[in-house]
Design an enzyme around this catalytic site. Sequence first.
Site, PDB file in Angstrom:
ATOM      1  CG  ASP A  36     -13.790  16.493  -9.256  1.00  0.00           C
ATOM      2  OD1 ASP A  36     -12.698  16.972  -8.936  1.00  0.00           O
ATOM      3  OD2 ASP A  36     -14.569  17.052 -10.045  1.00  0.00           O
TER       4      ASP A  36
ATOM      5  CG  HIS B 221     -14.450  20.742 -11.318  1.00  0.00           C
ATOM      6  ND1 HIS B 221     -13.794  19.605 -10.923  1.00  0.00           N
ATOM      7  CD2 HIS B 221     -13.516  21.513 -11.918  1.00  0.00           C
ATOM      8  CE1 HIS B 221     -12.527  19.683 -11.280  1.00  0.00           C
ATOM      9  NE2 HIS B 221     -12.329  20.831 -11.884  1.00  0.00           N
TER      10      HIS B 221
END
Length: 333
Positions: A159, A187
């Site tokens: 990410d 996440h």
Amino acid sequence: MADVIRVVVSGAAGQIAYALLYSIAKGDVFGSDQRLDLVLLDIPQMLPILDGVIMELQDCSLPLVNSLTPTADADEAFKGADAAMLVGAMPRKPGMERKDLLKANCRIFQAQGKAMDQFAKKTIKVLVVGNPANTNCLIAQRSAPSIPKENFTCLTRLDQNRAQAQIADRLGLPTNKVCDVTIWGNHSTTQYPDALHAKAEIDGVSTPVFAAVKDDAWLTGPFIETVQKRGAAVLAARKLSSAMSAAKAICDHMRDWWFGTQGDKWVSMGVSSDGNTYGIPEGLIYSFPVCIQNKQWTIVQGLEINDFSRKKMDTSAKELAEEKDMAMDFLNA
Ligand code: NAI
């Protein structure tokens, strides 16, 4: 040349591992002079596939590889292990609800945690990738009480890399000219990619990303959504989930943990929330900005959190607390 270290990759017959194993084996993670005993862990049905992966690793003719061990036995896999990248997880099958997925993964990460508790070195560094990564990591951590809880982390580097690449692209810069983008939380789509403290190096001068981009609406809107939904976008386009970029992010995460971060630049990792100063409840694995020295991470202190950030950070914490409660119910049942 350093002593041989034992490195376990679970989900070793899967698509991420196919890219990851090659990078590890050629020295991208533990260094170009570190010999490796590589252990490939998967489920019994995948052992024939692992044989093929092992043949290919042999055929890569890589000098750092001391040994290659395929196994479906977690106890054997973690014996004396120095590092583990837990990529294998139960995938979501058609008709499966989120709680069913969580339940199946609780069992996997509980068993692997117990095996590490009993057989791994107490200094083992564990990176959980298989989803739901934060909660799987928490389960493994709790199932291995003899290993310091700081030794369990989960992957949010993908990410971070996605966020960094989006900003660099917007500014027409190479990605290494953008730093200190933070991923907070889970996440999942509640993660908060935060550019408020990020910097871009423009003509040799470090500039706040908000000043460089000059488009607050993009940084607080489409930028965040693009990063949150990037995994789904890759899946829709490729008909397969992110693998090359996931493997690269795993290497980045583990290499920084092993060798340390540079100067006061930080990276994001899912780590224990215990003792954090950002008002996130304790007892979670939550992604924070961290700096690393001597293989020990510390959460970066004192970043200013505005109302916008506060709300997003709390939303992701709430989701993680719910996942944790559900997981604990399964484990205590
Ligand atoms: P894949 O389906 O290609 O491979 C998964 C492998 O794990 C399979 O070989 C399977 O047999 C194995 N496996 C299942 N249960 C296992 C167990 N109990 N022990 C050992 N191995 C086991 O999946 P892929 O694409 O390699 O992804 C793996 C995981 O990584 C998924 O859960 C995915 O959602 C997650 N992921 C996480 C990311 C993150 O940023 N945290 C990014 C991308 C993927």
